[in-house]
Scaffold this active site. Structure first.
Site, mmCIF file in Angstrom:
data_model
loop_
_atom_site.group_PDB
_atom_site.id
_atom_site.type_symbol
_atom_site.label_atom_id
_atom_site.label_comp_id
_atom_site.label_asym_id
_atom_site.label_seq_id
_atom_site.Cartn_x
_atom_site.Cartn_y
_atom_site.Cartn_z
ATOM 1 N N ASP A 33 -7.210 -1.705 -6.975
ATOM 2 C CA ASP A 33 -7.731 -2.359 -5.652
ATOM 3 C C ASP A 33 -8.348 -3.972 -5.936
ATOM 4 O O ASP A 33 -8.769 -4.220 -6.905
ATOM 5 C CB ASP A 33 -9.067 -1.654 -5.184
ATOM 6 C CG ASP A 33 -9.411 -1.853 -3.559
ATOM 7 O OD1 ASP A 33 -8.680 -1.287 -2.837
ATOM 8 O OD2 ASP A 33 -10.261 -2.824 -3.334
ATOM 9 N N ARG A 63 0.785 -1.199 0.178
ATOM 10 C CA ARG A 63 0.093 -0.016 -0.110
ATOM 11 C C ARG A 63 0.938 1.162 -0.170
ATOM 12 O O ARG A 63 0.533 2.135 0.475
ATOM 13 C CB ARG A 63 -0.959 -0.045 1.158
ATOM 14 C CG ARG A 63 -1.776 -1.280 1.468
ATOM 15 C CD ARG A 63 -2.792 -1.346 0.297
ATOM 16 N NE ARG A 63 -3.832 -0.228 0.628
ATOM 17 C CZ ARG A 63 -4.999 -0.756 1.247
ATOM 18 N NH1 ARG A 63 -5.308 -1.854 1.851
ATOM 19 N NH2 ARG A 63 -6.081 0.230 1.355
ATOM 20 N N TYR A 121 -15.499 -10.259 1.499
ATOM 21 C CA TYR A 121 -16.228 -9.044 1.157
ATOM 22 C C TYR A 121 -17.262 -9.004 0.368
ATOM 23 O O TYR A 121 -18.258 -8.461 0.603
ATOM 24 C CB TYR A 121 -15.029 -8.102 0.359
ATOM 25 C CG TYR A 121 -13.991 -7.416 1.436
ATOM 26 C CD1 TYR A 121 -14.090 -6.243 2.293
ATOM 27 C CD2 TYR A 121 -12.658 -8.089 1.344
ATOM 28 C CE1 TYR A 121 -13.154 -6.117 2.920
ATOM 29 C CE2 TYR A 121 -11.723 -7.579 2.167
ATOM 30 C CZ TYR A 121 -11.948 -6.651 2.829
ATOM 31 O OH TYR A 121 -11.112 -6.095 3.638
ATOM 32 N N ARG A 180 -6.278 12.478 -5.619
ATOM 33 C CA ARG A 180 -7.492 11.602 -5.190
ATOM 34 C C ARG A 180 -8.669 12.628 -5.414
ATOM 35 O O ARG A 180 -9.513 12.104 -6.011
ATOM 36 C CB ARG A 180 -7.203 11.109 -4.066
ATOM 37 C CG ARG A 180 -8.394 10.483 -3.143
ATOM 38 C CD ARG A 180 -8.849 9.073 -4.046
ATOM 39 N NE ARG A 180 -10.089 8.630 -3.621
ATOM 40 C CZ ARG A 180 -11.476 9.088 -3.936
ATOM 41 N NH1 ARG A 180 -11.555 9.836 -4.803
ATOM 42 N NH2 ARG A 180 -12.416 8.359 -3.514
ATOM 43 N N ARG A 207 -3.050 7.389 0.987
ATOM 44 C CA ARG A 207 -3.389 8.721 1.754
ATOM 45 C C ARG A 207 -2.381 9.230 2.665
ATOM 46 O O ARG A 207 -2.244 10.545 3.064
ATOM 47 C CB ARG A 207 -4.928 8.412 2.783
ATOM 48 C CG ARG A 207 -5.993 8.233 1.946
ATOM 49 C CD ARG A 207 -6.872 7.585 2.668
ATOM 50 N NE ARG A 207 -6.510 6.151 2.895
ATOM 51 C CZ ARG A 207 -7.293 5.269 3.690
ATOM 52 N NH1 ARG A 207 -8.494 5.774 4.084
ATOM 53 N NH2 ARG A 207 -6.870 4.121 3.925
HETATM 54 O O1 CP3 Z 1 -0.044 1.121 -3.245
HETATM 55 C C1 CP3 Z 1 -0.783 -0.119 -3.237
HETATM 56 O O2 CP3 Z 1 -0.681 -1.047 -2.556
HETATM 57 C C2 CP3 Z 1 -1.657 0.150 -4.477
HETATM 58 C C3 CP3 Z 1 -3.045 -0.046 -4.239
HETATM 59 C C4 CP3 Z 1 -3.734 -0.917 -3.365
HETATM 60 C C5 CP3 Z 1 -4.844 -0.459 -3.009
HETATM 61 N N1 CP3 Z 1 -5.768 -1.421 -2.326
HETATM 62 C C6 CP3 Z 1 -5.366 0.958 -2.819
HETATM 63 C C7 CP3 Z 1 -6.686 1.465 -1.893
HETATM 64 C C8 CP3 Z 1 -3.729 -2.241 -3.051
HETATM 65 C C9 CP3 Z 1 -2.510 -3.136 -3.425
HETATM 66 C C10 CP3 Z 1 -5.000 -2.480 -2.362
HETATM 67 C C11 CP3 Z 1 -5.062 -3.898 -1.636
HETATM 68 C C12 CP3 Z 1 -6.288 -4.039 -0.984
HETATM 69 N N2 CP3 Z 1 -7.498 -3.676 -1.094
HETATM 70 C C13 CP3 Z 1 -6.318 -5.060 -0.041
HETATM 71 C C14 CP3 Z 1 -5.517 -6.213 0.353
HETATM 72 C C15 CP3 Z 1 -4.202 -5.726 1.095
HETATM 73 C C16 CP3 Z 1 -4.557 -5.259 2.502
HETATM 74 O O3 CP3 Z 1 -4.295 -4.094 2.858
HETATM 75 O O4 CP3 Z 1 -5.011 -5.915 3.429
HETATM 76 C C17 CP3 Z 1 -7.843 -5.199 0.755
HETATM 77 C C18 CP3 Z 1 -8.420 -5.861 1.629
HETATM 78 C C19 CP3 Z 1 -8.289 -4.156 -0.120
HETATM 79 C C20 CP3 Z 1 -9.995 -3.722 0.206
HETATM 80 C C21 CP3 Z 1 -9.926 -2.299 0.516
HETATM 81 N N3 CP3 Z 1 -9.663 -1.194 -0.308
HETATM 82 C C22 CP3 Z 1 -10.436 -1.622 1.825
HETATM 83 C C23 CP3 Z 1 -10.606 -2.613 2.966
HETATM 84 C C24 CP3 Z 1 -10.363 -0.528 1.722
HETATM 85 C C25 CP3 Z 1 -11.000 0.508 2.751
HETATM 86 C C26 CP3 Z 1 -9.824 0.456 3.881
HETATM 87 C C27 CP3 Z 1 -8.498 1.505 3.523
HETATM 88 O O5 CP3 Z 1 -7.476 0.870 3.470
HETATM 89 O O6 CP3 Z 1 -9.025 2.565 3.073
HETATM 90 C C28 CP3 Z 1 -10.037 -0.046 0.383
HETATM 91 C C29 CP3 Z 1 -9.610 1.222 -0.086
HETATM 92 C C30 CP3 Z 1 -8.391 1.514 -0.693
HETATM 93 N N4 CP3 Z 1 -7.658 0.842 -1.383
HETATM 94 C C31 CP3 Z 1 -7.700 2.863 -0.497
HETATM 95 C C32 CP3 Z 1 -6.537 2.754 -1.589
HETATM 96 C C33 CP3 Z 1 -5.408 3.879 -1.415
HETATM 97 C C34 CP3 Z 1 -8.445 4.104 0.356
HETATM 98 C C35 CP3 Z 1 -9.321 4.718 -0.610
HETATM 99 C C36 CP3 Z 1 -9.015 6.238 -0.765
HETATM 100 O O7 CP3 Z 1 -7.703 6.706 -1.368
HETATM 101 O O8 CP3 Z 1 -9.946 6.832 -1.102
#
Ligand code: CP3
Length: 357
Positions: free
Chosen positions: A85, A35, A161, A48, A39
């Site tokens: 994502d 990640r 999910y 964003r 943010r």
């Molecule tokens: O930089 C990176 O790693 C690339 C992008 C990436 C995102 N999500 C962007 C994201 C990757 C590899 C993921 C994987 C992901 N997404 C996982 C597996 C890894 C982990 O952290 O366990 C999971 C379970 C998700 C599902 C998910 N997406 C959730 C539960 C959430 C909300 C919680 C949170 O972290 O905000 C997201 C949203 C998300 N995915 C954001 C980002 C940057 C935040 C939303 C935003 O910026 O508005």
């Protein structure tokens, strides 16, 4: 198509990240962070705001490519990870997915097997064409010694999910569903395995050099369920992918797998294993097969805290894995409250003040 041919820079030297994935021990180790885009970076928050929703952001190649490149530009990391994502797979299977600010993902939940009728039989890769376009754009902007990682969510984590329709701490909805409707749940997992193979194969064709399978919720399952819902599907994805791309490189990240890591690596034939922060580095270095590449595993909270926690954490990891192929990373995703200066400090510790071999 050959995965390895993508790994050479113009000067003919393989990228450090790929050299390690192919089994070489480098010191200091190459580094990227789960990640790493997101943010905690002010430049991410600025772009964003340009998209109405998070999924729109993921599906806009110019924005997603820029978000992918931002952390590489700022920190000089050894690999970029495609900005997207894991929930784009349910989206491309026809399930309603959205992200609410501050609340995480919201999906139309699957309450009973009859709800599977609402999903498409096969993944619509056309809907994911912006993702492949993003990969092409990133490749144009990436320094020649930096590798590009693609990814997907593992079937079990996606199912968590898809069934609950939201984040839960313990994945009770999916676990109950799997016990009550075993055959139907197996069907869903099979469909997700197939979708993942199609999706990852297309990512490789677009230019990613390695893929990581995120199984964030592997750790909540008892032994037999872990085998059936995490280990076997991961093995099927790796095998299916290598039928299409013989030397596809795969990193498995079965978070929380603990004592089951060795069996997971042996049965799935992943090239590398991502370790979460509960794993003692010395135990992993001693116990896991010598030619298995290990990735990890600094506690994301130690990075957020900085100071002694960060310094000792980095030092312990470097000294434990020194001498075997290791990729430095966190044990899970970087936290939004992480000060950017701590990331720069961590990289300095890994690269210049670590333990000498
Ligand atoms: O930089 C990176 O790693 C690339 C992008 C990436 C995102 N999500 C962007 C994201 C990757 C590899 C993921 C994987 C992901 N997404 C996982 C597996 C890894 C982990 O952290 O366990 C999971 C379970 C998700 C599902 C998910 N997406 C959730 C539960 C959430 C909300 C919680 C949170 O972290 O905000 C997201 C949203 C998300 N995915 C954001 C980002 C940057 C935040 C939303 C935003 O910026 O508005």
């Amino acid at each position: 198509m050959e995965g390895h041919s993508h790994g050479q820079t113009k000067s003919g030297q393989a990228k450090p990240f790929l050299r390690v994935l192919d089994g070489e021990a480098l010191f200091p180790p190459p580094v990227w962070l789960m990640r790493q885009a997101g943010r905690y970076l002010p430049e991410y928050r600025a772009i964003r705001a340009k998209a109405p929703s998070f999924l729109d952001f993921c599906y806009t190649p110019s924005l997603a490519a820029e978000a992918t490149l931002q952390p590489v530009r700022r920190f000089g990391l050894n690999a970029a990870i495609l900005f997207s994502d894991i929930l784009v797979i349910p989206d491309a299977l026809g399930q309603k997915v959205c992200f609410e600010t501050g609340e995480g993902p919201k999906l139309d939940p699957i309450m009973a097997p009859s709800d599977f009728a609402k999903l498409d039989e096969r993944i619509d890769l056309g809907r994911l064409s912006p993702v492949f376009e993003t990969i092409k754009l990133v490749k144009q902007g990436l320094p020649e010694d930096v590798a590009l990682i693609g990814f997907c969510g593992a079937p079990w984590t996606l199912a968590c999910y898809m069934i609950a329709g939201r984040s839960t701490p313990d994945q009770v909805p999916a676990r109950l569903f799997a016990y009550r409707f075993r055959a139907e749940f197996q069907n869903l997992i099979n469909r997700l395995v197939e979708a993942s193979v199609d999706y990852l194969a297309r990512q490789i064709e677009a230019g990613v050099e390695v893929v990581q399978i995120f199984d964030t919720w592997a750790g909540v399952l008892p032994f037999a369920e872990f085998k059936q819902w995490c280990l076997e599907p991961a093995a099927a994805i790796v095998a299916g992918l290598r039928l299409r791309h013989k030397s596809a490189r795969v990193i498995g990240f079965p978070k929380g797998a603990g004592q089951r890591l060795a069996e997971f690596a042996a049965c799935t034939h992943v090239n590398a294993l991502g370790l979460d922060s509960t794993i003692e580095p010395r135990w992993a270095a001693r116990t896991l097969e010598r030619n298995l590449v290990l990735q990890g595993n600094l506690d994301p909270l130690a990075l957020a805290a900085g100071g002694a926690a960060l310094e000792t954490g980095v030092r312990e990891i470097l000294s434990a894995f020194c001498g075997r192929p290791h990729i430095f990373n966190l044990g899970h995703g970087i936290l939004p409250q992480t000060p950017v200066e701590h990331v720069a400090l961590m990289l300095d510790l890994v690269r210049h003040q670590g333990v000498t071999p």
